[in-house]
Design a protein around this motif. Structure first.
Motif, mmCIF file in Angstrom:
data_model
loop_
_atom_site.group_PDB
_atom_site.id
_atom_site.type_symbol
_atom_site.label_atom_id
_atom_site.label_comp_id
_atom_site.label_asym_id
_atom_site.label_seq_id
_atom_site.Cartn_x
_atom_site.Cartn_y
_atom_site.Cartn_z
ATOM 1 N N ASN A 372 0.832 -1.206 0.000
ATOM 2 C CA ASN A 372 0.000 0.000 0.000
ATOM 3 C C ASN A 372 0.868 1.258 0.000
ATOM 4 O OD1 ASN A 372 -2.494 1.415 0.215
ATOM 5 N ND2 ASN A 372 -2.165 1.675 2.403
ATOM 6 N N ASN A 373 0.480 2.232 -0.819
ATOM 7 C CA ASN A 373 1.149 3.536 -0.853
ATOM 8 C C ASN A 373 2.613 3.427 -1.267
ATOM 9 O OD1 ASN A 373 -1.138 4.991 -0.128
ATOM 10 N ND2 ASN A 373 -0.688 4.869 2.064
ATOM 11 N N ILE A 374 2.814 3.241 -2.552
ATOM 12 C CA ILE A 374 4.154 3.139 -3.117
ATOM 13 C C ILE A 374 4.334 4.244 -4.148
ATOM 14 C CG2 ILE A 374 5.810 1.685 -4.340
ATOM 15 C CD1 ILE A 374 5.051 0.580 -1.606
ATOM 16 N N GLN A 375 5.436 4.981 -4.050
ATOM 17 C CA GLN A 375 5.775 6.042 -5.000
ATOM 18 C C GLN A 375 7.033 5.639 -5.769
ATOM 19 O OE1 GLN A 375 3.073 6.816 -2.534
ATOM 20 N NE2 GLN A 375 5.008 6.989 -1.441
ATOM 21 N N LYS A 426 -2.192 -1.686 -3.635
ATOM 22 C CA LYS A 426 -3.057 -0.513 -3.742
ATOM 23 C C LYS A 426 -2.250 0.783 -3.661
ATOM 24 C CE LYS A 426 -6.924 -0.363 -1.574
ATOM 25 N NZ LYS A 426 -7.913 -0.294 -0.471
ATOM 26 N N ASN A 427 -2.792 1.812 -4.296
ATOM 27 C CA ASN A 427 -2.268 3.168 -4.150
ATOM 28 C C ASN A 427 -0.802 3.270 -4.577
ATOM 29 O OD1 ASN A 427 -4.795 4.008 -3.059
ATOM 30 N ND2 ASN A 427 -4.181 3.132 -1.088
ATOM 31 N N VAL A 428 -0.589 3.084 -5.865
ATOM 32 C CA VAL A 428 0.752 3.153 -6.445
ATOM 33 C C VAL A 428 0.783 4.268 -7.484
ATOM 34 C CG1 VAL A 428 2.508 1.933 -7.786
ATOM 35 C CG2 VAL A 428 1.144 0.683 -6.088
ATOM 36 N N VAL A 429 1.796 5.120 -7.411
ATOM 37 C CA VAL A 429 2.014 6.152 -8.421
ATOM 38 C C VAL A 429 3.427 5.981 -8.969
ATOM 39 C CG1 VAL A 429 2.148 8.617 -8.903
ATOM 40 C CG2 VAL A 429 0.409 7.757 -7.325
ATOM 41 N N CYS A 430 3.533 5.920 -10.285
ATOM 42 C CA CYS A 430 4.841 5.793 -10.926
ATOM 43 C C CYS A 430 4.944 6.803 -12.055
ATOM 44 C CB CYS A 430 5.048 4.377 -11.459
ATOM 45 S SG CYS A 430 6.601 4.170 -12.365
ATOM 46 N N ASN A 431 5.949 7.657 -12.013
ATOM 47 C CA ASN A 431 6.252 8.587 -13.099
ATOM 48 C C ASN A 431 7.513 8.107 -13.806
ATOM 49 O OD1 ASN A 431 4.086 10.198 -12.628
ATOM 50 N ND2 ASN A 431 5.225 11.930 -11.788
ATOM 51 N N GLY A 432 7.313 7.390 -14.890
ATOM 52 C CA GLY A 432 8.435 6.941 -15.693
ATOM 53 C C GLY A 432 8.786 5.489 -15.467
#
Length: 548
Positions: A372-375, A426-432
């Motif tokens: 949960n909650n990975i950037q 859950k709740n993962v955001v990846c830029n690139g």
């Protein structure tokens, strides 16, 4: 926390038989407690001149502290050269600010001992810091522990600049016949052409092991069959192989540590938690040459015979940079891995973000994993990867390197068939990233029952799902540059896409392929934004897809 556990109900995890997971509660990790009595290594003759070998003085301080019932062995500020140290029960090795514990690069100071490598009994050089069958031990403080790893490791030319490579060659050692690798010695190079050269077998003599001693690199910190362990505050760096290696131990706390290895360090893992139970890793940073936070339980039949899964693990508030994987399970997971909670972690430049890898022959079950909650930013490979065709190579190919796709064939299911099942991410955001999500199971053993929810993944490619069953993609936004297709499905079943978001004017939303593909459910998704909705290939048909 309650909302976190609700996700498990989506795929029925709460009904599983595993105790703490079924009850929806975190494991309790027992903490260390040390007497306040302090023993300074200087009272045993240690000298901080960077030249004097302080092995005897520091080990004597540890022994004396242990015999008096325990306490704190203090390493004051200064540069302390030493050989291998052995921790004893009830002893906290504490490094003051400004303390640098430098392990000698003289290989003769490290005796050969019976050890373990990837679950296989092997001869190894004694680790710089080790403990066996100890209770209530710690390595704490504010100083630095340096393993002198550059003296031990192979280096590949393609991972260095021309100037770095020339400097490495000038330092001594030997270059391989093809000119692509540097080795510390001929004794190191010779065993690379052998299978399991360090394996302990009845026919191998002490003379044999001594003839390949340089090859048998030690892990920096090895804690074997211990209970109640604390690693806190210290910087561990420059290991010859793995950096931190708790093995078959219980009640481990790793807090506020920093682990550093050069990005090109072969086998330069951050922490490998192997066949351990009740583990907490928090507020720590890893910048290493291989996997960052890695869970293992032995390789192939050796791991299965040990039958000790890594279980009841909490990882939170950690940062991983420049590793092969941020949070990793495998590939040596033959004893199993289960009941893990990973939250609030940041991955910066790791080759892969969440990496779950195995291959035929491993066996073992990996299950009940809640993330949960990975950037993530700047991921060269996949943001999320499940791969059952692991090939023991770097996850991202180097320039000019060619790799063959694995041969796809259906084999009988045996005890050597690995399994991945019951994950909630859950709740993962990846830029690139090169790819947002990659799931690749085996024809005879699919990756099963994975719930993926609330993600924004900016990547070159979107979702690739092969040989998988019972996968839910809920509220997933894919911002991919390659949109032909956004989602690629091959021989998979019981897939649900609920509120899939993607770029307008994408070329193709879904490619559905394979005669074994069925029960694909698409709902709450605006397919009109794509130029083409679904392409069916290789035996797949529209009868196997439902759009609501």
């Amino acid at each position: 926390m309650n909302n976190w556990f609700k996700a498990a109900a989506v795929i029925g995890l709460m009904a599983c038989s595993s105790g703490i997971w079924a009850q929806g509660r975190l494991p309790v990790i027992q903490q260390t407690s040390f007497r306040k009595d302090s023993v300074y290594i200087t009272k045993f003759g240690a000298i901080a001149d960077g030249q004097t070998l302080n092995t005897k003085a520091i080990n004597s301080a540890i022994d004396a502290c242990n015999k008096k019932g325990g306490g704190v062995v203090v390493v004051p500020a200064g540069l302390w050269l030493t050989g291998p140290l052995v921790l004893k029960s009830n002893v906290n090795l504490h490094l003051k600010k400004g303390a640098l514990l430098q392990f000698t690069k003289d290989f003769s100071e490290y005796k050969l001992v019976a050890g373990n490598w990837e679950g296989l009994p092997q001869m190894r050089n004694e680790s710089p810091i080790s403990a066996t069958n100890a209770t209530n031990i710690g390595i704490t403080g504010y100083g630095v522990i340096d393993g002198g790893g550059e003296a031990w490791r192979q280096v590949r030319k393609e991972k260095l600049t021309e100037s770095q490579w020339k400097k490495w060659i000038a330092s001594g050692g030997i270059v391989s016949e093809d000119g692509k690798s540097w080795y510390p010695s001929e004794q190191w190079l010779k065993p690379t052409k052998m299978k399991n050269p360090g394996e302990i077998t009845p026919d191998r003599t002490p003379e044999y092991y001594n003839s390949i001693k340089d090859f048998l690199r030690p892990n920096l910190v090895v804690i074997t069959k211990c209970k109640k362990i604390l690693l806190e505050g210290v910087t561990f760096q420059n290991s010859a192989a793995w950096c931190l290696h708790p093995l078959m131990s219980e009640h481990l706390t790793v807090r506020n540590v920093t682990v550093l290895n050069p990005w090109f360090a072969q086998n330069g893992d951050g922490i490998d938690v192997e066949s351990c139970k009740n583990v907490l890793i928090e507020n720590s940073k890893f910048d290493v040459g291989d996997d960052g936070l890695c869970m293992k339980s032995g390789r192939d039949r050796w791991g299965r015979e040990r039958a000790m899964p890594t279980e009841n693990v909490i990882i939170r508030d950690c940062e991983v940079r420049h590793a092969h994987g941020g949070f990793v399970i495998g590939s040596e997971m033959s004893g199993g891995a289960r009941n893990m909670w990973i939250s609030n972690c940041t991955f910066i430049g790791t080759d892969i973000g969440l990496r779950f890898k195995t291959t035929r022959g491993r066996g073992g079950i990996v299950e009940n994993i809640n993330i949960n909650n990975i950037q993530m930013i700047d991921i060269p490979g996949e943001a999320i990867l499940f791969d059952m065709y692991y090939m023991s190579v770097d996850p991202v190919a180097l320039a000019g390197e060619k790799r063959e796709l694995p041969k796809v064939e259906t084999l009988p299911v045996t005890e050597a068939t690995p399994q991945f099942r019951n994950f909630v991410i859950k709740n993962v955001v990846c830029n690139g990233a090169a790819k947002g999500i990659f799931i690749r199971g085996l024809p005879e053993m699919h990756v099963k029952d994975i719930h993926l929810e609330n993600m924004v993944l900016q990547a070159e490619k979107g979702i690739d799902c092969q040989e998988a069953s019972g996968i839910t993609f809920k509220n997933i936004t894919i911002l991919s540059n390659h949109t032909n297709p956004v989602v690629d499905i091959i021989n998979s079943d019981r897939l649900t896409f609920d509120k899939l978001n993607y770029k307008k004017d994408s070329e193709l939303l879904f490619r559905v392929a394979g005669e074994r593909t069925k029960s694909i459910n698409i709902q709450n998704t605006d397919a009109s934004k794509a130029k083409e909705k679904i392409l069916y290939e290789f035996g797949a048909s529209e009868q196997n897809v439902t759009i609501k």
